[in-house]
Design a protein around this motif. Structure first.
Motif, mmCIF file in Angstrom:
data_model
loop_
_atom_site.group_PDB
_atom_site.id
_atom_site.type_symbol
_atom_site.label_atom_id
_atom_site.label_comp_id
_atom_site.label_asym_id
_atom_site.label_seq_id
_atom_site.Cartn_x
_atom_site.Cartn_y
_atom_site.Cartn_z
ATOM 1 N N THR A 81 0.913 -1.718 -0.272
ATOM 2 C CA THR A 81 -0.297 -0.209 0.191
ATOM 3 C C THR A 81 0.809 1.274 -0.109
ATOM 4 O O THR A 81 1.887 1.115 0.388
ATOM 5 C CB THR A 81 -0.883 0.314 1.508
ATOM 6 O OG1 THR A 81 -0.168 0.041 2.010
ATOM 7 C CG2 THR A 81 -1.663 -1.182 1.441
ATOM 8 N N LEU A 82 -0.016 2.449 -0.577
ATOM 9 C CA LEU A 82 1.413 3.316 -0.053
ATOM 10 C C LEU A 82 1.458 3.821 1.374
ATOM 11 O O LEU A 82 2.737 4.517 1.119
ATOM 12 C CB LEU A 82 0.593 4.702 -0.952
ATOM 13 C CG LEU A 82 0.810 6.177 -1.044
ATOM 14 C CD1 LEU A 82 2.342 6.299 -1.599
ATOM 15 C CD2 LEU A 82 0.219 6.994 -1.695
ATOM 16 N N ARG A 83 0.094 3.793 1.845
ATOM 17 C CA ARG A 83 0.658 4.227 3.653
ATOM 18 C C ARG A 83 2.374 2.961 3.773
ATOM 19 O O ARG A 83 3.355 4.067 4.544
ATOM 20 C CB ARG A 83 -0.235 3.586 4.256
ATOM 21 C CG ARG A 83 -0.014 3.742 5.956
ATOM 22 C CD ARG A 83 -1.345 3.298 6.681
ATOM 23 N NE ARG A 83 -0.698 1.717 6.497
ATOM 24 C CZ ARG A 83 0.075 1.636 7.322
ATOM 25 N NH1 ARG A 83 0.555 1.719 8.044
ATOM 26 N NH2 ARG A 83 -0.011 0.207 7.263
ATOM 27 N N GLN A 84 2.004 2.094 3.718
ATOM 28 C CA GLN A 84 3.112 1.291 3.919
ATOM 29 C C GLN A 84 4.810 2.024 2.713
ATOM 30 O O GLN A 84 5.767 2.182 4.005
ATOM 31 C CB GLN A 84 3.057 -0.278 3.572
ATOM 32 C CG GLN A 84 2.627 -1.075 4.292
ATOM 33 C CD GLN A 84 1.924 -1.874 3.917
ATOM 34 O OE1 GLN A 84 1.446 -2.154 2.862
ATOM 35 N NE2 GLN A 84 2.161 -3.019 4.757
ATOM 36 N N SER A 85 4.378 1.733 2.073
ATOM 37 C CA SER A 85 5.772 2.848 0.926
ATOM 38 C C SER A 85 6.402 3.986 1.631
ATOM 39 O O SER A 85 7.189 4.665 1.944
ATOM 40 C CB SER A 85 5.382 3.056 -0.461
ATOM 41 O OG SER A 85 5.169 1.521 -1.147
ATOM 42 N N ARG A 86 5.622 4.711 2.072
ATOM 43 C CA ARG A 86 5.526 6.198 3.019
ATOM 44 C C ARG A 86 5.912 6.147 4.287
ATOM 45 O O ARG A 86 7.170 6.906 4.314
ATOM 46 C CB ARG A 86 4.034 6.928 3.228
ATOM 47 C CG ARG A 86 3.809 7.987 2.206
ATOM 48 C CD ARG A 86 2.485 8.188 1.775
ATOM 49 N NE ARG A 86 1.948 9.294 1.548
ATOM 50 C CZ ARG A 86 0.528 9.170 0.744
ATOM 51 N NH1 ARG A 86 -0.103 10.039 1.840
ATOM 52 N NH2 ARG A 86 0.366 10.469 0.404
ATOM 53 N N LEU A 87 6.404 4.887 4.960
ATOM 54 C CA LEU A 87 6.911 4.817 5.995
ATOM 55 C C LEU A 87 7.941 4.447 5.461
ATOM 56 O O LEU A 87 9.422 5.352 5.991
ATOM 57 C CB LEU A 87 6.532 3.424 6.624
ATOM 58 C CG LEU A 87 5.335 3.814 7.454
ATOM 59 C CD1 LEU A 87 4.543 2.122 8.003
ATOM 60 C CD2 LEU A 87 5.026 4.487 8.118
ATOM 61 N N LEU A 88 8.557 3.615 4.366
ATOM 62 C CA LEU A 88 10.268 3.502 4.012
ATOM 63 C C LEU A 88 10.495 4.408 3.601
ATOM 64 O O LEU A 88 11.455 4.854 3.413
ATOM 65 C CB LEU A 88 10.400 2.406 3.519
ATOM 66 C CG LEU A 88 11.680 1.586 2.561
ATOM 67 C CD1 LEU A 88 12.565 1.683 3.757
ATOM 68 C CD2 LEU A 88 11.283 0.396 1.855
ATOM 69 N N PHE A 89 9.961 5.175 2.724
ATOM 70 C CA PHE A 89 10.116 6.340 2.349
ATOM 71 C C PHE A 89 10.387 7.480 2.974
ATOM 72 O O PHE A 89 11.846 8.463 3.557
ATOM 73 C CB PHE A 89 9.587 7.821 1.483
ATOM 74 C CG PHE A 89 9.312 8.944 0.866
ATOM 75 C CD1 PHE A 89 9.576 9.445 -0.579
ATOM 76 C CD2 PHE A 89 8.737 9.580 1.925
ATOM 77 C CE1 PHE A 89 9.935 10.281 -1.359
ATOM 78 C CE2 PHE A 89 9.485 11.171 0.659
ATOM 79 C CZ PHE A 89 9.318 11.093 -0.473
ATOM 80 N N ALA A 90 10.351 7.255 3.897
ATOM 81 C CA ALA A 90 9.868 8.716 5.373
ATOM 82 C C ALA A 90 11.560 8.381 6.628
ATOM 83 O O ALA A 90 12.486 9.353 6.616
ATOM 84 C CB ALA A 90 9.002 8.430 6.583
ATOM 85 N N LYS A 91 11.542 6.860 6.672
ATOM 86 C CA LYS A 91 12.917 6.216 7.275
ATOM 87 C C LYS A 91 13.976 7.401 5.678
ATOM 88 O O LYS A 91 15.051 7.635 6.779
ATOM 89 C CB LYS A 91 12.874 5.282 7.046
ATOM 90 C CG LYS A 91 11.633 4.229 8.093
ATOM 91 C CD LYS A 91 11.563 2.885 8.609
ATOM 92 C CE LYS A 91 11.597 2.627 9.828
ATOM 93 N NZ LYS A 91 12.092 2.181 11.165
ATOM 94 N N THR A 92 14.015 6.808 5.166
ATOM 95 C CA THR A 92 15.237 7.387 3.824
ATOM 96 C C THR A 92 15.010 8.358 4.046
ATOM 97 O O THR A 92 16.737 8.958 4.260
ATOM 98 C CB THR A 92 14.718 6.682 2.610
ATOM 99 O OG1 THR A 92 14.477 5.905 2.666
ATOM 100 C CG2 THR A 92 15.748 7.119 1.644
ATOM 101 N N VAL A 93 13.702 9.526 3.953
ATOM 102 C CA VAL A 93 14.341 10.948 4.182
ATOM 103 C C VAL A 93 15.172 11.248 5.576
ATOM 104 O O VAL A 93 15.596 12.557 5.737
ATOM 105 C CB VAL A 93 12.922 11.479 4.027
ATOM 106 C CG1 VAL A 93 12.799 13.235 3.871
ATOM 107 C CG2 VAL A 93 12.488 10.972 2.101
ATOM 108 N N GLY A 94 14.550 10.505 6.371
ATOM 109 C CA GLY A 94 14.779 10.777 7.852
ATOM 110 C C GLY A 94 16.522 11.166 7.738
ATOM 111 O O GLY A 94 16.939 11.520 8.606
ATOM 112 N N VAL A 95 17.232 10.028 7.687
ATOM 113 C CA VAL A 95 18.390 9.439 7.870
ATOM 114 C C VAL A 95 19.312 10.438 6.607
ATOM 115 O O VAL A 95 20.347 11.019 7.017
ATOM 116 C CB VAL A 95 19.199 7.973 7.136
ATOM 117 C CG1 VAL A 95 20.296 7.556 6.546
ATOM 118 C CG2 VAL A 95 18.449 6.899 7.751
#
Length: 254
Positions: A81-95
């Motif tokens: 789902t897009l919600r799940q993709s956003r979680l990994l996206f947010a981890k990447t951006v956070g790092v």
């Protein structure tokens, strides 16, 4: 620019993890040996089978953040789902945002990040393969919860890497039964680098916690979520081994 720090990160990708990953209290996190191996791997095809709460998404987020800096290009994050993709996206951006002396962010939204060096990070839903067919030649495709991503989407992803000879396809997940493309590739696929990390391999997951989890879920769920076993679910009317035993490969199909 801190030339020494830049050189260190370029020389050893694990430096990205050490610099950019934090725990809930904001403290630096020391990577486990398997996380170092994944960070340093240059394999074009990677399957990562991990326990829940093992740190697999954090690891791939750090790996992608390093790629955005040192291998500019298109990076796609795909989950069921897009919600799940956003979680990994947010981890990447956070790092990425915790790294010093990196290319400026030109544009940022909940689904896309565009950097001054041309890198482009995109979060996509995996529930419809048509949504990803417009992309080509990515530097990396990151498929999270890959065992729950459809065979059709996996089939749509592979051709886009044809124009990217060094492009990476990295799939990470916990198991979800003896079915689907991830299970097939894990058990019989060719050309994959594989990593398996169970809860027992993660010092931060305590025996007390696992005992509570075992009490709170079915045996097949526990074995899948924490022991990384491809078990039959109680949705299955027949066990996989019974189905396999009933199939005669030499029988002619009408």
């Amino acid at each position: 620019m801190n030339i020494a720090a830049d050189f260190r990160r370029a020389l050893d990708p694990v430096s990205i993890f050490r610099e950019g990953v934090r725990d809930a209290d904001g403290e630096h996190v020391a990577p486990a040996p398997w996380q170092c191996d994944v960070m340093r791997s240059q394999a074009r095809r990677q399957l990562i089978l991990c326990s829940r709460q093992s740190g697999k998404s954090t690891t791939i987020g750090a790996k992608a953040a390093g790629g955005l800096v040192y291998a500019p290009g298109l990076y796609l994050v795909i989950s069921p789902t897009l919600r799940q993709s956003r979680l990994l996206f947010a981890k990447t951006v956070g790092v990425y945002k915790r790294l010093g002396d990196v290319p400026a962010i030109r544009s940022e939204s909940a689904n896309e990040l565009i950097l001054a060096n041309g890198s482009h990070l995109v979060a996509l839903p995996g529930d419809n393969d048509a949504t990803i067919r417009g992309f080509s030649a990515p530097k990396a495709v990151l498929i999270d919860e890959a065992s729950r991503v459809s065979d059709a989407l996996y089939a749509a992803v592979r051709p886009m890497l044809a124009a990217s000879p060094n492009g990476q396809l990295i799939a990470l997940t916990t198991p979800y039964g003896m079915r689907g493309w991830f299970w097939e590739q894990w058990t019989g696929g060719k050309g994959w680098e594989t990593t398996k990390i169970t809860a027992a391999d993660c010092p931060h997951i305590t025996e007390e916690f696992l005992a509570e989890e075992r009490e709170g879920m079915s045996e097949w769920q526990f074995r899948a979520e924490y022991d990384c076993e491809f078990t039959d679910t109680n949705e299955s009317f027949f066990a996989s081994e019974l189905i396999d035993a009933a199939i005669k490969p030499e029988m002619e199909i009408w």
